[in-house]
Structure formats: structure tokens, C-alpha cells
Motif scaffolding. Structure first.
Motif, PDB file in Angstrom:
ATOM      1  N   GLN A  36      41.825  49.646  47.132  1.00  0.00           N
ATOM      2  CA  GLN A  36      41.477  50.395  45.929  1.00  0.00           C
ATOM      3  C   GLN A  36      41.309  49.445  44.760  1.00  0.00           C
ATOM      4  OE1 GLN A  36      40.909  53.675  46.110  1.00  0.00           O
ATOM      5  NE2 GLN A  36      41.438  53.621  48.254  1.00  0.00           N
ATOM      6  N   GLU A  37      40.794  48.261  45.011  1.00  0.00           N
ATOM      7  CA  GLU A  37      40.660  47.258  43.963  1.00  0.00           C
ATOM      8  C   GLU A  37      39.747  47.757  42.848  1.00  0.00           C
ATOM      9  OE1 GLU A  37      39.422  43.868  46.302  1.00  0.00           O
ATOM     10  OE2 GLU A  37      41.467  43.067  46.232  1.00  0.00           O
ATOM     11  N   ASN A  38      40.071  47.317  41.615  1.00  0.00           N
ATOM     12  CA  ASN A  38      39.292  47.645  40.421  1.00  0.00           C
ATOM     13  C   ASN A  38      39.204  49.146  40.157  1.00  0.00           C
ATOM     14  OD1 ASN A  38      38.614  44.846  39.850  1.00  0.00           O
ATOM     15  ND2 ASN A  38      37.311  44.984  41.653  1.00  0.00           N
ATOM     16  N   SER A  39      40.237  49.872  40.494  1.00  0.00           N
ATOM     17  CA  SER A  39      40.287  51.314  40.246  1.00  0.00           C
ATOM     18  C   SER A  39      40.825  51.594  38.843  1.00  0.00           C
ATOM     19  CB  SER A  39      41.214  52.000  41.253  1.00  0.00           C
ATOM     20  OG  SER A  39      40.699  51.878  42.552  1.00  0.00           O
ATOM     21  N   VAL A  40      40.519  52.779  38.343  1.00  0.00           N
ATOM     22  CA  VAL A  40      41.106  53.270  37.104  1.00  0.00           C
ATOM     23  C   VAL A  40      41.917  54.501  37.479  1.00  0.00           C
ATOM     24  CG1 VAL A  40      40.683  54.208  34.815  1.00  0.00           C
ATOM     25  CG2 VAL A  40      39.212  52.391  35.710  1.00  0.00           C
ATOM     26  N   PHE A  88      45.262  46.784  45.170  1.00  0.00           N
ATOM     27  CA  PHE A  88      44.886  47.429  43.909  1.00  0.00           C
ATOM     28  C   PHE A  88      44.552  46.393  42.845  1.00  0.00           C
ATOM     29  CE2 PHE A  88      46.831  51.066  45.887  1.00  0.00           C
ATOM     30  CZ  PHE A  88      46.183  52.161  45.319  1.00  0.00           C
ATOM     31  N   SER A 138      43.010  46.627  38.934  1.00  0.00           N
ATOM     32  CA  SER A 138      43.021  48.040  38.566  1.00  0.00           C
ATOM     33  C   SER A 138      43.747  48.278  37.246  1.00  0.00           C
ATOM     34  CB  SER A 138      43.686  48.870  39.672  1.00  0.00           C
ATOM     35  OG  SER A 138      42.911  48.814  40.853  1.00  0.00           O
ATOM     36  N   CYS A 181      46.205  43.377  37.121  1.00  0.00           N
ATOM     37  CA  CYS A 181      46.209  44.806  36.777  1.00  0.00           C
ATOM     38  C   CYS A 181      46.729  45.012  35.357  1.00  0.00           C
ATOM     39  CB  CYS A 181      47.104  45.593  37.734  1.00  0.00           C
ATOM     40  SG  CYS A 181      46.389  45.818  39.372  1.00  0.00           S
TER      41      CYS A 181
END
Length: 130
Positions: A23-27, A43, A46, A66
Motif C-alpha cells: 500500500q505504498e504512497n497511500s493516503v 506502506f 504514505s 511516512c
């Protein structure tokens, strides 16, 4: 108004497994994770805002680069997790296990660590406040 935000949680995850998920670069905004497994999850990069982690396992998860803003961690196991170069703003950590977690080059602003197992030898270089 923060109590009103508590009711505005977008998603509530309970007993969910994110093992090895990418889920890398998730908001992630207004999420609640209760008794979830993030073991070996990715993650990195993120952003987490107004999110809660309760009795969850972040063991060996990658959370480098993150941003955590107004997040709360209660009884979270973070052993061997990587938070290198991450920023924590107004976060609370209570009864958490940080054993061998990596916080190199991390930045902590107005955050609290309460009754937690914290291994300062893995902090490396870090900044507190500005």
C-alpha cells in the motif's frame, strides 16, 4: 470538534490481515485499525491523518518516509518495523512495543510516548520539534 471527527471515520477495520500487502504512497485519513495484522506490509511514502491503531501488529512492516498526523497507537506491537525518515505530528503512543524498531532520521513534533517499551539505540539521528 475532535469528538465529532471521531465519528467521521471513513473506514473501521477490525481483525483484518494486511500481511505482505503493498500500500505504498497511500493516503489514509480517518481510519481505525483494531487488532489488525500489518506484518511485513509495505506502506512506505504514505500519509496517515486522524487514524487509530489499537492492539494491532506492525511487526517488520515498512513505514519509511511516512507522515503520521494526529494518529493514536494503543497497545501496538512495532517490533522490527521500519519508520526511517518518517514524521510524527501530535501523535500518541501508549503501551506500545518499539523493540528493535527503526526510527533513523525520524522527526517527532508535539507527540507523546506513554508507558511504552522504547529502544533508543535505534533512533539514530532524529529531531524533536522545530
Amino acid at each position: 470538534w475532535l469528538n465529532a471527527l471521531e465519528y467521521a471515520k471513513v473506514s473501521i477495520f477490525e481483525n483484518c490481515n494486511f500481511h505482505k500487502s503493498n500500500q505504498e504512497n497511500s493516503v489514509v485519513v480517518f481510519h481505525s485499525f483494531k487488532e489488525c495484522n500489518f506484518r511485513n506490509a509495505f506502506f512506505s511514502g504514505s500519509v496517515f491523518v486522524f487514524s487509530d491503531f489499537h492492539a494491532s501488529s506492525l511487526i517488520t512492516a515498512a513505514f519509511s518516509d511516512c507522515q503520521f498526523i494526529e494518529c493514536h497507537f494503543y497497545e501496538v506491537r512495532m517490533r522490527y518495523a521500519n519508520f526511517e525518515n518518517s514524521t510524527f505530528v501530535r501523535c500518541t503512543f501508549q503501551k506500545c512495543d518499539f523493540s528493535q524498531a527503526i526510527f533513523l532520521k525520524s522527526k517527532w513534533i508535539d507527540s507523546n510516548v506513554i508507558d511504552s517499551n522504547f529502544d533508543p539505540s535505534l533512533l539514530g539521528s532524529y529531531r524533536v520539534g522545530e
